[in-house]
Design an enzyme around this catalytic site. Structure first.
Site, PDB file in Angstrom:
ATOM      1  N   ASP A 106     -66.670   5.423  -8.917  1.00 46.03           N
ATOM      2  CA  ASP A 106     -66.107   4.801 -10.107  1.00 46.03           C
ATOM      3  C   ASP A 106     -67.097   3.749 -10.590  1.00 46.03           C
ATOM      4  OD1 ASP A 106     -64.513   3.871 -12.115  1.00 46.03           O
ATOM      5  OD2 ASP A 106     -62.892   3.159 -10.834  1.00 46.03           O
ATOM      6  N   GLY A 108     -66.668   0.812 -11.820  1.00 48.53           N
ATOM      7  CA  GLY A 108     -66.330  -0.591 -11.618  1.00 48.53           C
ATOM      8  C   GLY A 108     -65.554  -1.194 -12.763  1.00 48.53           C
ATOM      9  N   ASP A 160     -66.483   1.653 -18.527  1.00 50.38           N
ATOM     10  CA  ASP A 160     -65.517   1.648 -19.627  1.00 50.38           C
ATOM     11  C   ASP A 160     -64.780   0.324 -19.654  1.00 50.38           C
ATOM     12  OD1 ASP A 160     -64.165   2.127 -17.222  1.00 50.38           O
ATOM     13  OD2 ASP A 160     -62.511   3.124 -18.246  1.00 50.38           O
ATOM     14  N   GLN A 202     -60.331   6.727 -23.226  1.00 50.82           N
ATOM     15  CA  GLN A 202     -59.384   5.625 -23.369  1.00 50.82           C
ATOM     16  C   GLN A 202     -58.538   5.869 -24.630  1.00 50.82           C
ATOM     17  OE1 GLN A 202     -58.608   3.252 -21.264  1.00 50.82           O
ATOM     18  NE2 GLN A 202     -60.270   3.467 -19.754  1.00 50.82           N
ATOM     19  N   GLY A 229     -57.192   4.517 -18.101  1.00 49.35           N
ATOM     20  CA  GLY A 229     -56.240   3.616 -18.744  1.00 49.35           C
ATOM     21  C   GLY A 229     -54.794   3.998 -18.588  1.00 49.35           C
ATOM     22  N   ASP A 279     -57.323  10.876  -7.950  1.00 58.63           N
ATOM     23  CA  ASP A 279     -57.596   9.942  -6.856  1.00 58.63           C
ATOM     24  C   ASP A 279     -56.536   8.848  -6.895  1.00 58.63           C
ATOM     25  OD1 ASP A 279     -58.913   6.973  -7.547  1.00 58.63           O
ATOM     26  OD2 ASP A 279     -58.938   8.386  -9.223  1.00 58.63           O
ATOM     27  N   CYS A 317     -44.913  19.227   9.305  1.00 61.37           N
ATOM     28  CA  CYS A 317     -46.306  18.814   9.140  1.00 61.37           C
ATOM     29  C   CYS A 317     -47.131  19.220  10.361  1.00 61.37           C
ATOM     30  CB  CYS A 317     -46.380  17.299   8.946  1.00 61.37           C
ATOM     31  SG  CYS A 317     -48.062  16.678   8.693  1.00 61.37           S
ATOM     32  N   CYS A 319     -50.317  17.907  10.915  1.00 62.18           N
ATOM     33  CA  CYS A 319     -51.407  16.955  11.093  1.00 62.18           C
ATOM     34  C   CYS A 319     -51.499  16.492  12.548  1.00 62.18           C
ATOM     35  CB  CYS A 319     -51.245  15.750  10.165  1.00 62.18           C
ATOM     36  SG  CYS A 319     -50.051  14.508  10.717  1.00 62.18           S
ATOM     37  N   CYS A 322     -48.550  14.131  13.621  1.00 62.33           N
ATOM     38  CA  CYS A 322     -47.250  14.789  13.821  1.00 62.33           C
ATOM     39  C   CYS A 322     -47.260  15.722  15.032  1.00 62.33           C
ATOM     40  CB  CYS A 322     -46.842  15.548  12.559  1.00 62.33           C
ATOM     41  SG  CYS A 322     -46.291  14.462  11.222  1.00 62.33           S
ATOM     42  N   HIS A 348     -51.819  10.955   8.720  1.00 58.51           N
ATOM     43  CA  HIS A 348     -50.678  11.736   8.238  1.00 58.51           C
ATOM     44  C   HIS A 348     -50.607  11.747   6.707  1.00 58.51           C
ATOM     45  CE1 HIS A 348     -46.714  13.384   7.602  1.00 58.51           C
ATOM     46  NE2 HIS A 348     -46.491  12.346   6.791  1.00 58.51           N
TER      47      HIS A 348
END
Length: 383
Positions: A106, A108, A160, A202, A229, A279, A317, A319, A322, A348
């Site tokens: 990203d 910043g 941005d 934006q 945004g 993300d 699950c 994982c 679990c 998890h």
């Protein structure tokens, strides 16, 4: 009348890194892949956030075991500490943190927005004080690209100006136009063409401004397009509406990235509206606070009801956590403030998010995403 700015045309000949494999016949959901210099990313994809060169509480090996394809780093934080020059001397962020998958950084902009009491935004860029020691720093659009090229990320983001919610239309127009000018400068500064550069749409909560800004960024020409945004305090339905208004304004043969979003339901709704990449810090941050995701909804592992519970977090699950640990043990670790609590909880939650995206990809491939979406909501009990 459209307000396209009179900017130097910087369109560069480039081939889209996105390949479409399957378009849902039921909605805008799509199955594809994004090619980076590090490899192929299967989409739709969730990207764990590793702001400071680490996804908190887990190792790169943990991430590989749960089939994470790409993670995030952050220009602002790595610029301040330890510094992009130092990371570059180690061969880039991949080698510095021993991550073999792709990395998106990203720019910043959101962090500067979040620390607005320490920052001053001008045409030239962002002047701000370090949140660590108060030292005066400056980041221009060109600087943001230079730092990211030094970090060696596979996907870079333009600097941005993030728009607060609520904002007037005039405020939104002014900030969005500045983002356009900055995007143009970022594209001009982009010299390492094997590192992809995404523009950020934006326009606040004004559909016509978002469509206009998308058109302006397409005129400049990027390797992918992000929707920025959103998830800044607005109602969920407004966030979904803005996503639905923006995606059709973006080119279908390029990847679409919805930044900073969100809950499992947000991922399902974003995919439904045509988003390829997501993300969010939610799975990792929630894990450290004892809030765990299951197919029935979130549970708080610190609650007394789990004191002598022999079962796993989620019985369906697979994982590592679990498979090996009970709710009672995880509750004990949390209340004892053991470091292992954050580690096991994070494994998890990230597994849950990544497994959800794998299920979404499979559903689109089989052209039954509408049923997947319906089943997802029918299981929820704790939302």
């Amino acid at each position: 009348m459209k307000r396209h700015l009179q900017l130097k045309n910087t369109i560069m000949t480039n081939t889209s890194p996105f390949t479409l494999h399957k378009q849902s016949s039921e909605c805008a959901a799509r199955r594809g892949e994004v090619k980076t210099r590090q490899g192929i990313i299967q989409t739709p994809v969730f990207m764990p956030v590793g702001t400071q060169g680490t996804v908190k509480a887990v190792t790169p090996e943990n991430l590989q075991e749960m089939n994470a394809q790409i993670i995030l780093g952050n220009t602002y934080h790595l610029f301040i500490r330890p510094g992009h020059e130092l990371i570059e001397s180690f061969g880039g962020l991949h080698k510095f943190m021993n991550w073999k998958g792709s990395i998106l950084t990203d720019s910043g902009g959101f962090q500067i927005f979040s620390l607005k009491e320490l920052a001053t935004i001008t045409e030239e860029g962002a002047a701000f004080k370090s949140h660590l020691d108060g030292s005066k720093l400056f980041l221009s659009p060109e600087d943001a690209v230079h730092v990211q090229q030094s970090l060696g990320s596979d996907i870079m983001m333009c600097l941005d100006t993030c728009i607060p919610f609520p904002a007037t239309k005039d405020e939104t127009i002014k900030a969005t136009d500045l983002t356009t000018r900055w995007a143009n400068r970022c594209r001009m500064a982009h010299t390492k063409r094997d590192q992809l550069l995404f523009g950020i749409v934006q326009g606040g909560m004004y559909p016509e401004l978002r469509r206009e800004h998308a058109a302006a960024l397409i005129d400049i020409g990027f390797d992918g397009y992000a929707i920025g945004g959103l998830s800044v305090g607005e109602d969920k339905h407004l966030m979904y509406d803005m996503t639905e208004e923006t995606v059709p304004a973006l080119p279908k043969d390029y990847p679409v990235y919805l930044m900073g979003v969100g809950t499992p339901a947000d991922l399902v709704e974003g995919v439904y509206r045509g988003v390829d990449m997501f993300d969010c810090v939610m799975p990792t941050r929630n894990a450290r606070n004892g809030s765990l995701f299951t197919e029935k909804g979130k549970i708080s592992i610190k609650n007394a009801q789990y004191r002598d519970d022999h079962g796993p977090i989620d019985e369906n699950c697979t994982c590592y956590t679990c498979r090996n640990y009970s709710r009672a043990y995880l509750r004990h670790l949390f209340h004892a403030r053991e470091i292992l609590s954050s580690h096991l909880n994070t494994i998890h939650n990230l597994h849950f998010y990544l497994n959800l995206m794998a299920g979404i990809r499979k559903a689109i491939e089989e052209d039954n995403f509408a049923r997947f979406r319906k089943d997802f909501y029918s299981k929820l009990e704790n939302e």
